[in-house]
Design a protein around this motif. Structure first.
Motif, mmCIF file in Angstrom:
data_model
loop_
_atom_site.group_PDB
_atom_site.id
_atom_site.type_symbol
_atom_site.label_atom_id
_atom_site.label_comp_id
_atom_site.label_asym_id
_atom_site.label_seq_id
_atom_site.Cartn_x
_atom_site.Cartn_y
_atom_site.Cartn_z
ATOM 1 N N MET A 160 0.853 -1.182 -0.066
ATOM 2 C CA MET A 160 -0.012 0.009 -0.036
ATOM 3 C C MET A 160 0.988 1.100 0.084
ATOM 4 O O MET A 160 1.547 1.350 1.015
ATOM 5 C CB MET A 160 -0.988 0.047 1.428
ATOM 6 N N ASN A 161 0.773 2.090 -0.994
ATOM 7 C CA ASN A 161 1.530 3.235 -1.190
ATOM 8 C C ASN A 161 0.765 4.431 -1.156
ATOM 9 O O ASN A 161 -0.403 4.393 -1.548
ATOM 10 C CB ASN A 161 2.435 3.370 -2.430
ATOM 11 N N SER A 162 1.198 5.718 -1.026
ATOM 12 C CA SER A 162 0.269 6.741 -1.125
ATOM 13 C C SER A 162 -0.691 6.867 -0.404
ATOM 14 O O SER A 162 -1.783 7.047 -0.845
ATOM 15 C CB SER A 162 0.171 7.207 -2.597
ATOM 16 N N LEU A 163 -0.769 6.107 0.861
ATOM 17 C CA LEU A 163 -1.850 6.096 1.905
ATOM 18 C C LEU A 163 -2.574 7.417 2.234
ATOM 19 O O LEU A 163 -1.807 8.342 2.211
ATOM 20 C CB LEU A 163 -1.307 5.550 3.000
ATOM 21 N N LYS A 164 -3.928 7.226 2.273
ATOM 22 C CA LYS A 164 -4.791 8.431 2.720
ATOM 23 C C LYS A 164 -5.613 7.968 3.796
ATOM 24 O O LYS A 164 -5.489 6.978 4.291
ATOM 25 C CB LYS A 164 -5.808 8.616 1.563
ATOM 26 N N PRO A 165 -5.760 9.101 4.503
ATOM 27 C CA PRO A 165 -6.734 8.828 5.798
ATOM 28 C C PRO A 165 -7.776 7.749 5.449
ATOM 29 O O PRO A 165 -8.330 7.323 6.403
ATOM 30 C CB PRO A 165 -7.101 10.435 6.242
#
Length: 123
Positions: free
Chosen positions: A83-88
């Motif tokens: 999982m990359n560029s994770l967001k809230p």
């Protein structure tokens, strides 16, 4: 029968990365299609990604395409979710699951489930 155990969850800042692992017991792991689902508080469980038994077929939810990658190592009886560029909004409990037939997007098609691992993304 297949027993599944997830690991790799944790707390990360937005934009960061995590790799989830799901270790499976049993000699027949390579026969199963595997999926990742997630459930946020107050929400229904939703599909994230799936991979066919051979590793060549994959499916992704639109919300994670281009950011998450599912893979598997049948020699290690393990499926991964990078999982990359994770967001809230990725904050949830993540579950892996096993199914026979095809890498389905539907939770009801999966026969075996792990206990889940918490992923929390801070803004």
């Amino acid at each position: 029968q297949v027993q599944l155990s997830e690991s790799g969850g944790g707390l990360v800042q937005a934009g960061g990365s995590l790799r989830l692992s799901c270790a499976a017991s049993g000699r027949t792991f390579s026969s199963y299609d595997m999926g990742w689902f997630r459930q946020a508080p107050g929400k229904e469980r939703e599909f994230v990604a799936a991979i066919g038994w051979g590793g060549s077929r994959t499916n992704y939810a639109d919300s994670v395409k281009g950011r998450f990658t599912i893979s598997r190592d049948n020699a290690k009886n393990t499926v991964y979710l990078q999982m990359n560029s994770l967001k809230p909004e990725d904050t949830a409990v993540y579950y892996c699951a096993a199914a026979l037939g095809f890498p389905s997007l539907r939770a009801n098609d999966y026969e075996y489930w792990g206990q889940g691992t918490q992923v929390t993304v801070n803004s």
